[in-house]
Write an enzyme that holds these catalytic residues in place. Sequence first.
Site, mmCIF file in Angstrom:
data_model
loop_
_atom_site.group_PDB
_atom_site.id
_atom_site.type_symbol
_atom_site.label_atom_id
_atom_site.label_comp_id
_atom_site.label_asym_id
_atom_site.label_seq_id
_atom_site.Cartn_x
_atom_site.Cartn_y
_atom_site.Cartn_z
ATOM 1 N N GLU A 1 3.649 -5.275 7.606
ATOM 2 C CA GLU A 1 2.749 -4.235 8.119
ATOM 3 C C GLU A 1 2.933 -3.953 9.593
ATOM 4 O OE1 GLU A 1 1.936 -6.496 5.913
ATOM 5 O OE2 GLU A 1 0.373 -5.799 4.541
ATOM 6 N N GLU B 1 -0.170 -9.461 -0.573
ATOM 7 C CA GLU B 1 -1.578 -9.885 -0.483
ATOM 8 C C GLU B 1 -2.219 -10.004 -1.863
ATOM 9 O OE1 GLU B 1 -2.179 -6.761 2.501
ATOM 10 O OE2 GLU B 1 -3.287 -8.237 3.672
ATOM 11 N N ALA C 1 0.838 -1.201 0.000
ATOM 12 C CA ALA C 1 0.000 0.000 0.000
ATOM 13 C C ALA C 1 0.870 1.248 0.000
ATOM 14 C CB ALA C 1 -0.897 -0.008 1.234
ATOM 15 N N GLY D 1 0.585 -5.164 1.074
ATOM 16 C CA GLY D 1 -0.508 -5.281 0.122
ATOM 17 C C GLY D 1 -0.048 -5.943 -1.174
HETATM 18 N N1 CAA Z 1 4.414 3.602 0.420
HETATM 19 C C1 CAA Z 1 4.862 4.839 0.122
HETATM 20 N N2 CAA Z 1 6.154 5.115 -0.114
HETATM 21 C C2 CAA Z 1 7.023 4.098 -0.038
HETATM 22 C C3 CAA Z 1 6.629 2.794 0.277
HETATM 23 C C4 CAA Z 1 5.250 2.546 0.509
HETATM 24 N N3 CAA Z 1 4.779 1.337 0.787
HETATM 25 N N4 CAA Z 1 7.709 2.008 0.290
HETATM 26 C C5 CAA Z 1 8.748 2.782 -0.023
HETATM 27 N N5 CAA Z 1 8.339 4.054 -0.213
HETATM 28 C C6 CAA Z 1 9.148 5.202 -0.617
HETATM 29 C C7 CAA Z 1 10.243 5.522 0.376
HETATM 30 O O1 CAA Z 1 9.784 6.407 1.354
HETATM 31 C C8 CAA Z 1 11.278 6.141 -0.510
HETATM 32 O O2 CAA Z 1 10.873 7.456 -0.775
HETATM 33 P P1 CAA Z 1 11.945 8.632 -0.957
HETATM 34 O O3 CAA Z 1 12.806 8.220 -2.110
HETATM 35 O O4 CAA Z 1 11.126 9.825 -1.172
HETATM 36 O O5 CAA Z 1 12.710 8.655 0.341
HETATM 37 C C9 CAA Z 1 11.146 5.375 -1.812
HETATM 38 O O6 CAA Z 1 9.832 4.812 -1.785
HETATM 39 C C10 CAA Z 1 12.142 4.244 -1.963
HETATM 40 O O7 CAA Z 1 12.098 3.442 -0.794
HETATM 41 P P2 CAA Z 1 13.418 2.806 -0.175
HETATM 42 O O8 CAA Z 1 14.459 3.849 -0.077
HETATM 43 O O9 CAA Z 1 13.012 2.098 1.048
HETATM 44 O O10 CAA Z 1 13.811 1.804 -1.342
HETATM 45 P P3 CAA Z 1 14.472 0.384 -1.266
HETATM 46 O O11 CAA Z 1 14.620 -0.039 -2.673
HETATM 47 O O12 CAA Z 1 15.652 0.412 -0.376
HETATM 48 O O13 CAA Z 1 13.399 -0.584 -0.551
HETATM 49 C C11 CAA Z 1 11.243 -1.553 -0.150
HETATM 50 C C12 CAA Z 1 12.198 -0.882 -1.172
HETATM 51 C C13 CAA Z 1 11.828 -2.903 0.272
HETATM 52 C C14 CAA Z 1 9.932 -1.760 -0.848
HETATM 53 C C15 CAA Z 1 11.103 -0.646 1.078
HETATM 54 O O14 CAA Z 1 10.821 0.653 0.652
HETATM 55 C C16 CAA Z 1 10.025 -1.051 2.045
HETATM 56 O O15 CAA Z 1 10.248 -1.903 2.877
HETATM 57 N N6 CAA Z 1 8.845 -0.428 1.917
HETATM 58 C C17 CAA Z 1 7.751 -0.649 2.833
HETATM 59 C C18 CAA Z 1 7.138 -1.989 2.649
HETATM 60 C C19 CAA Z 1 5.937 -2.117 3.529
HETATM 61 O O16 CAA Z 1 5.991 -1.960 4.732
HETATM 62 N N7 CAA Z 1 4.800 -2.433 2.904
HETATM 63 C C20 CAA Z 1 3.583 -2.557 3.605
HETATM 64 C C21 CAA Z 1 2.772 -1.343 3.352
HETATM 65 S S1 CAA Z 1 1.317 -1.369 4.303
HETATM 66 C C22 CAA Z 1 0.230 -2.306 3.474
HETATM 67 O O17 CAA Z 1 0.528 -2.820 2.439
HETATM 68 C C23 CAA Z 1 -1.094 -2.403 4.150
HETATM 69 C C24 CAA Z 1 -2.001 -3.368 3.616
HETATM 70 O O18 CAA Z 1 -2.133 -4.463 4.145
HETATM 71 C C25 CAA Z 1 -2.919 -3.008 2.517
#
Ligand code: CAA
Length: 700
Positions: free
Chosen positions: A127, A107, A63, A104
């Site tokens: 999450e 999922e 998400a 997500g």
């Molecule tokens: N939403 C919004 N922005 C996100 C994001 C997300 N899920 N994941 C990463 N970003 C943004 C970061 O803030 C970063 O932004 P900036 O460049 O402006 O700083 C950019 O994307 C790149 O992120 P990283 O520097 O972390 O990039 P990476 O390549 O090192 O890692 C990643 C990529 C492994 C996907 C890592 O970003 C990460 O772990 N993201 C979060 C994953 C997460 O927790 N997902 C669950 C979301 S909640 C959900 O999905 C709820 C549900 O059940 C529906």
Amino acid sequence: MSDVVTLSNRNGVAVVTLQNPPVNGLGFAVRTGLEAALRAATDDDTVQALVITGDGKMFSGGADIREFGQPPPDGTPPLPMLIDTIEASDKPVIAAIHGVALGGGCEVALGCHVRLATPDARVGLPEVTLGILPGAGGTQRMPRLVGIPAALDLIVNGKLVPAKKALALGIIDDIVEGDIVDAAVAHARRMVSENLPIRRASALDDKVVEARGTPEVFDDFRKTMARRARGFEAPFACVDCVEAAVNLPFAEGIVTERARFRELVASDQSKAQRHAFFAERQVTKIPDVPKSTPTLSLDTAAVIGCGTMGGGIAMNFANAGIPVTVFEVSQEALDKGLDVIRKNYAATVSKRRLSQNEMDQRLSLISTTVDYADLATVDVVVEAVFEDMALKKEVFGKLDTACKPGAILATNTSTLDVDEIAAATNRPDKVIGTHFFSPANVMKLMENVRGEQSSPETIATIMKLSKAIGKVGVLVGVCDGFVGNRMLYAYRRQSDFLLEEGALPAQIDKVIYDFGMPMGPYAMGDLAGLDVGWRIRQQQAATRPPHLRYSTVADHVCELGRFGQKTGAGWFRYEEGSRTPIPDPIVDELILKISQENGFTRREVGDQEILERCMYPLVNEGAKILEEGLAQRASDIDVIWMYGYGFPRFRGGPMFWADLVGVQTIYDTMSRLHDEHGDWLEPAPLLKRIAEQGKGFRDL
Ligand code: CAA
Ligand code: NAI
């Protein structure tokens, strides 16, 4: 189809591609695009099967966290509904996963009928780290695929698993080499031509039935996580939802999941943890050191001094595969230091967190010397000798002569002026502070202290170094205690005053522990050792402003030879071989005596007062630091406190917490405390200003 989701037809197989860099986040636009793509593919009679994939680096990072709490534009489909649509499809749907499928994103994949992944892909439901739970069916589908123990581990711990493990667990169906989309299209065709059955995760129940009627599985799990997850709401909600997957039909389990998700996403804890996520990513951004700044190579390193800190710092280099030369005053000191390093590694091996091979490999990267000439070719040096300015200057002078002109010379000083140390060299632009936290091989924080003359190249290289050795580097400026310890002093000072006024160490520690810190200030002092601070205070005695209140309680404790755990007694006493602090009547009586001698009439000090007297001055000092430009942003201070001092992540760090409490409230309380207790508690001008403007630190 749309800007962010594309659809192509490959001879009867529709390929739906998420195109929303950088992480293919499933934001409003993507969900709308995905819905349209799914509908088009379903309505198109020439389409017999679907493949869902992501463009760029990954399948999907989940998400879009930035959109949490925002109302979606009219007509935006909720993610759970989209996933239900995918799963319900009569046409086979294959997930083609590369990079990561998280949250997500994972999922969505679980809603597909088949999941194929590249060998280097990783999947998971992180999450919980954001203070929420997988709210798009993850808590119901995952247990049905992998069983209860594995699902609990994945969901409650937010673990990411590599493809091979995901295959073994049953999360994915196969690992494919080569082009993942081609493989998924081929698989889809086979499913159609061979009329293979469609397998829907929501319809599986053998693994959940197995666990039905065994509530103890969940109770036991809750017990095992009690300490680790203390204070956090989300991990416990995750367990409840997995339990619901066991005891309820899928459709009802989903309702439970949805309700708990809504509750969590609106909670302060989740706001704090989301703040922490973005704060960690912000720290790397330095306005006057853009990403394009050239960096120096970091192929070899040296550490000067192999004591408590130097040994740990050397391990960090070796752990990251960077050969490191350790320099000491004598062979004897080297032997002693290396022995500690060896024992540290051996302890990790005995806990099975490292293999003997890995230990040997790491040790082989550490070489030793007593000759400065052996440091001629290293790229970066971290000095960790005694905290003594004259000594540091002497060492830096020698390093300046011995090391190649391009080498960066860093100091691990915790209190000394980095600029003065830099002035002992002819390369002040290449001198910088790297303030590690103890134990240096464990603690993730590095305060990277920019000197007046540290060049952008030096700063960028040291920030790169932090990342390379698995640390969180936060850039700060030169001041006494830098950011973290300077704030710590403000808090510790008040807690000692409270002892004089009526509180006891155990009471203060309990309030701070219950707030969520790993331990209170007195247990922490006993762990770290009280003698170092005592020595520093003795040195500072002559220059201490006489009009400012000073508590002698800590000095009196040290005068009894009580230096903390290492002497079996400090603020608390310790039984032989135990680290459990036990309140000690000797200390309590000592405190009562000091109160009396200093003219305090002891009073009942309430828990709320303890919290306010300790934490508000901490925030106040943070405000001063921001105003002085010694930290780049409030969220950097939060990162320092979460990683250096264990400030509870569910509170987002002290400055984020201050916003939750309300800056106005903190300012009002500080003003009152200042009136009651004097100088140290004067509200910072910045605190006053943002309170008057009705703003928070988030608005700076
Ligand atoms: N939403 C919004 N922005 C996100 C994001 C997300 N899920 N994941 C990463 N970003 C943004 C970061 O803030 C970063 O932004 P900036 O460049 O402006 O700083 C950019 O994307 C790149 O992120 P990283 O520097 O972390 O990039 P990476 O390549 O090192 O890692 C990643 C990529 C492994 C996907 C890592 O970003 C990460 O772990 N993201 C979060 C994953 C997460 O927790 N997902 C669950 C979301 S909640 C959900 O999905 C709820 C549900 O059940 C529906
Ligand atoms: P320590 O006393 O454990 O180790 C210092 C080491 O430096 C000793 O092994 C000593 O032999 C060596 N040494 C002394 N003079 C030397 C010289 N001229 N050349 C080479 N080696 C020399 O001290 P500790 O605790 O490791 O502290 C080192 C530095 O790290 C200090 O600046 C301290 O302020 C800082 N620091 C300490 C923290 C802690 O918790 N101990 C935390 C953060 C920073």
